[in-house]
Design a protein around this motif. Sequence first.
Motif, PDB file in Angstrom:
ATOM      1  N   ASP A  93      13.294  22.716 -40.513  1.00  0.00           N
ATOM      2  CA  ASP A  93      11.901  22.227 -40.095  1.00  0.00           C
ATOM      3  C   ASP A  93      11.205  23.152 -39.408  1.00  0.00           C
ATOM      4  OD1 ASP A  93      13.193  19.414 -40.119  1.00  0.00           O
ATOM      5  OD2 ASP A  93      13.565  19.198 -38.028  1.00  0.00           O
ATOM      6  N   LEU A  94       9.939  22.371 -39.321  1.00  0.00           N
ATOM      7  CA  LEU A  94       8.863  23.091 -38.415  1.00  0.00           C
ATOM      8  C   LEU A  94       8.287  22.343 -37.228  1.00  0.00           C
ATOM      9  CD1 LEU A  94       6.844  25.946 -39.448  1.00  0.00           C
ATOM     10  CD2 LEU A  94       5.440  24.221 -40.090  1.00  0.00           C
ATOM     11  N   TRP A  95       8.070  23.801 -36.267  1.00  0.00           N
ATOM     12  CA  TRP A  95       7.683  23.762 -35.288  1.00  0.00           C
ATOM     13  C   TRP A  95       6.861  24.372 -34.303  1.00  0.00           C
ATOM     14  CZ3 TRP A  95       9.762  20.318 -30.829  1.00  0.00           C
ATOM     15  CH2 TRP A  95      10.963  19.067 -31.565  1.00  0.00           C
ATOM     16  N   ASN A  96       5.761  23.186 -33.794  1.00  0.00           N
ATOM     17  CA  ASN A  96       4.762  24.239 -33.470  1.00  0.00           C
ATOM     18  C   ASN A  96       4.947  24.521 -31.641  1.00  0.00           C
ATOM     19  OD1 ASN A  96       3.122  23.810 -35.863  1.00  0.00           O
ATOM     20  ND2 ASN A  96       1.928  21.910 -35.315  1.00  0.00           N
ATOM     21  N   VAL A  97       5.270  25.745 -31.482  1.00  0.00           N
ATOM     22  CA  VAL A  97       5.714  25.973 -30.551  1.00  0.00           C
ATOM     23  C   VAL A  97       3.608  27.123 -29.220  1.00  0.00           C
ATOM     24  CG1 VAL A  97       7.261  27.552 -28.912  1.00  0.00           C
ATOM     25  CG2 VAL A  97       7.746  25.882 -31.079  1.00  0.00           C
ATOM     26  N   THR A  98       4.037  26.675 -28.168  1.00  0.00           N
ATOM     27  CA  THR A  98       3.067  27.529 -27.526  1.00  0.00           C
ATOM     28  C   THR A  98       3.861  28.361 -26.779  1.00  0.00           C
ATOM     29  OG1 THR A  98       1.430  25.568 -26.995  1.00  0.00           O
ATOM     30  CG2 THR A  98       1.453  27.335 -25.781  1.00  0.00           C
ATOM     31  N   PHE A  99       3.050  29.688 -27.390  1.00  0.00           N
ATOM     32  CA  PHE A  99       3.613  30.718 -26.746  1.00  0.00           C
ATOM     33  C   PHE A  99       2.487  31.522 -25.302  1.00  0.00           C
ATOM     34  CE2 PHE A  99       5.866  31.287 -30.215  1.00  0.00           C
ATOM     35  CZ  PHE A  99       6.926  30.923 -30.061  1.00  0.00           C
ATOM     36  N   THR A 100       2.601  31.735 -24.398  1.00  0.00           N
ATOM     37  CA  THR A 100       2.298  32.574 -23.680  1.00  0.00           C
ATOM     38  C   THR A 100       2.695  33.999 -22.605  1.00  0.00           C
ATOM     39  OG1 THR A 100       3.710  32.242 -21.557  1.00  0.00           O
ATOM     40  CG2 THR A 100       1.502  30.056 -21.915  1.00  0.00           C
ATOM     41  N   LYS A 101       1.763  34.863 -22.058  1.00  0.00           N
ATOM     42  CA  LYS A 101       2.079  36.155 -21.842  1.00  0.00           C
ATOM     43  C   LYS A 101       0.572  36.759 -21.391  1.00  0.00           C
ATOM     44  CE  LYS A 101       3.032  40.953 -23.744  1.00  0.00           C
ATOM     45  NZ  LYS A 101       2.927  41.482 -24.453  1.00  0.00           N
ATOM     46  N   ASN A 102       0.888  36.533 -19.584  1.00  0.00           N
ATOM     47  CA  ASN A 102      -0.289  37.289 -19.078  1.00  0.00           C
ATOM     48  C   ASN A 102      -1.529  36.007 -19.022  1.00  0.00           C
ATOM     49  OD1 ASN A 102       1.282  39.153 -18.135  1.00  0.00           O
ATOM     50  ND2 ASN A 102       0.740  40.189 -20.167  1.00  0.00           N
ATOM     51  N   ILE A 103      -2.433  36.601 -19.664  1.00  0.00           N
ATOM     52  CA  ILE A 103      -3.599  35.348 -19.317  1.00  0.00           C
ATOM     53  C   ILE A 103      -3.678  34.636 -20.833  1.00  0.00           C
ATOM     54  CG2 ILE A 103      -4.740  36.566 -18.257  1.00  0.00           C
ATOM     55  CD1 ILE A 103      -7.169  37.199 -19.958  1.00  0.00           C
ATOM     56  N   TYR A 104      -2.667  34.910 -22.125  1.00  0.00           N
ATOM     57  CA  TYR A 104      -2.866  34.564 -22.510  1.00  0.00           C
ATOM     58  C   TYR A 104      -1.667  33.452 -23.420  1.00  0.00           C
ATOM     59  CZ  TYR A 104      -4.871  38.934 -23.925  1.00  0.00           C
ATOM     60  OH  TYR A 104      -4.732  40.477 -23.672  1.00  0.00           O
ATOM     61  N   ALA A 105      -2.418  32.500 -24.523  1.00  0.00           N
ATOM     62  CA  ALA A 105      -1.890  31.076 -24.812  1.00  0.00           C
ATOM     63  C   ALA A 105      -2.338  31.369 -26.206  1.00  0.00           C
ATOM     64  CB  ALA A 105      -1.955  29.763 -23.549  1.00  0.00           C
ATOM     65  N   ILE A 106      -1.343  30.750 -27.029  1.00  0.00           N
ATOM     66  CA  ILE A 106      -1.223  30.681 -28.377  1.00  0.00           C
ATOM     67  C   ILE A 106      -0.041  29.691 -28.801  1.00  0.00           C
ATOM     68  CG2 ILE A 106      -1.874  33.425 -29.176  1.00  0.00           C
ATOM     69  CD1 ILE A 106       0.467  34.246 -30.084  1.00  0.00           C
ATOM     70  N   THR A 107      -0.751  29.010 -30.124  1.00  0.00           N
ATOM     71  CA  THR A 107       0.225  27.975 -30.443  1.00  0.00           C
ATOM     72  C   THR A 107       0.792  28.384 -31.710  1.00  0.00           C
ATOM     73  OG1 THR A 107      -0.781  25.879 -29.200  1.00  0.00           O
ATOM     74  CG2 THR A 107       0.918  25.184 -31.003  1.00  0.00           C
ATOM     75  N   LEU A 108       2.273  28.641 -32.454  1.00  0.00           N
ATOM     76  CA  LEU A 108       1.933  28.903 -33.698  1.00  0.00           C
ATOM     77  C   LEU A 108       3.285  28.358 -34.370  1.00  0.00           C
ATOM     78  CD1 LEU A 108       3.045  33.436 -32.419  1.00  0.00           C
ATOM     79  CD2 LEU A 108       0.615  31.824 -33.272  1.00  0.00           C
ATOM     80  N   SER A 109       3.426  28.516 -35.567  1.00  0.00           N
ATOM     81  CA  SER A 109       4.600  27.318 -36.322  1.00  0.00           C
ATOM     82  C   SER A 109       5.471  28.451 -36.619  1.00  0.00           C
ATOM     83  CB  SER A 109       3.336  26.376 -37.944  1.00  0.00           C
ATOM     84  OG  SER A 109       2.438  25.670 -37.543  1.00  0.00           O
ATOM     85  N   ALA A 110       6.826  28.164 -36.623  1.00  0.00           N
ATOM     86  CA  ALA A 110       8.075  28.575 -36.266  1.00  0.00           C
ATOM     87  C   ALA A 110       9.101  26.775 -37.324  1.00  0.00           C
ATOM     88  CB  ALA A 110       8.425  28.541 -35.266  1.00  0.00           C
ATOM     89  N   LYS A 111       9.695  27.806 -37.937  1.00  0.00           N
ATOM     90  CA  LYS A 111      10.482  27.538 -39.119  1.00  0.00           C
ATOM     91  C   LYS A 111      11.751  28.162 -38.354  1.00  0.00           C
ATOM     92  CE  LYS A 111      10.273  25.922 -44.146  1.00  0.00           C
ATOM     93  NZ  LYS A 111      10.003  26.365 -45.497  1.00  0.00           N
ATOM     94  N   ILE A 128      -0.298  31.967 -38.209  1.00  0.00           N
ATOM     95  CA  ILE A 128      -0.873  31.778 -36.168  1.00  0.00           C
ATOM     96  C   ILE A 128      -2.000  31.947 -37.425  1.00  0.00           C
ATOM     97  CG2 ILE A 128      -1.925  34.144 -35.972  1.00  0.00           C
ATOM     98  CD1 ILE A 128       0.689  35.853 -36.200  1.00  0.00           C
ATOM     99  N   ASP A 129      -2.861  30.725 -36.191  1.00  0.00           N
ATOM    100  CA  ASP A 129      -4.443  30.362 -36.125  1.00  0.00           C
ATOM    101  C   ASP A 129      -4.425  30.757 -35.822  1.00  0.00           C
ATOM    102  OD1 ASP A 129      -5.892  29.429 -37.294  1.00  0.00           O
ATOM    103  OD2 ASP A 129      -5.871  27.196 -37.735  1.00  0.00           O
ATOM    104  N   ILE A 130      -5.237  32.015 -35.254  1.00  0.00           N
ATOM    105  CA  ILE A 130      -5.963  32.170 -33.759  1.00  0.00           C
ATOM    106  C   ILE A 130      -7.532  32.187 -33.904  1.00  0.00           C
ATOM    107  CG2 ILE A 130      -6.410  34.050 -32.284  1.00  0.00           C
ATOM    108  CD1 ILE A 130      -3.087  35.396 -32.582  1.00  0.00           C
ATOM    109  N   MET A 131      -8.412  31.268 -32.702  1.00  0.00           N
ATOM    110  CA  MET A 131     -10.160  31.561 -32.555  1.00  0.00           C
ATOM    111  C   MET A 131      -9.874  32.546 -31.569  1.00  0.00           C
ATOM    112  SD  MET A 131     -10.130  27.829 -33.769  1.00  0.00           S
ATOM    113  CE  MET A 131     -11.784  27.398 -33.768  1.00  0.00           C
TER     114      MET A 131
END
Length: 215
Positions: A93-111, A128-131
């Motif tokens: 299974d694949l999940w899109n998960v949001t991670f945070t660190k300090n002011i940063y926030a990214i959503t990555l796909s975890a399998k 990893i898809d970052i704009m």
Amino acid sequence: MKKKVVVSIILFIFLMIVILFMYSYFRHDNKSSINNKNVYVKNKPTELSNDFSSFIIELDNDMYQMPICVSELIENGWKIEEKYIDISVDPNDLWNVTFTKNIYAITLSAKNYSEKVRSINECYITTIDIMKESNVPIIQLPYGIQLGMKREKFENVINRMKYDEEKHYNEIYYTFNLRTKDILQYIDITVDNEKDEITEILIYCDPFWAKSRKK
């Protein structure tokens, strides 16, 4: 009559014992499957390479090689958004998960590469898809390619590489197809013509892609 009542009570007690035993067994079995060792082991990189196919990246000043175990991100200070912390992920299974660190926030796909249920911490980041936005961390690819890199410098770096180029309105998409027979992997880099710089980086690496498709 009394005999029937006694028999019924004995049967009820026996049934309850069986139910409690089964509950205890499956609870223990599920816990064991989650605590098993990770199925994908690799050496931790110490520097960027000059090879896209290495899938070594630098994210917020830490080195990783994709696919990245979620636990590696946590060790380096990233936190899983609360609603994803306690989820259990089924095999493949694949999940899109949001991670945070300090002011940063990214959503990555975890399998989940395992054949058993895993906690999200034991899954692997395949996408990893970052704009380019104010709240995203610095990400570097091999050759020092990163968000905000000017188009001229970027094209000088990839001058001798094989890639597909597609123009769409004010953007140019550069696709580096690194797929093999069993591994689906590629890197997409978007350049904004008006800003004349890289505005999006997408990395996909799934070393067990063929295996999961067969299932």
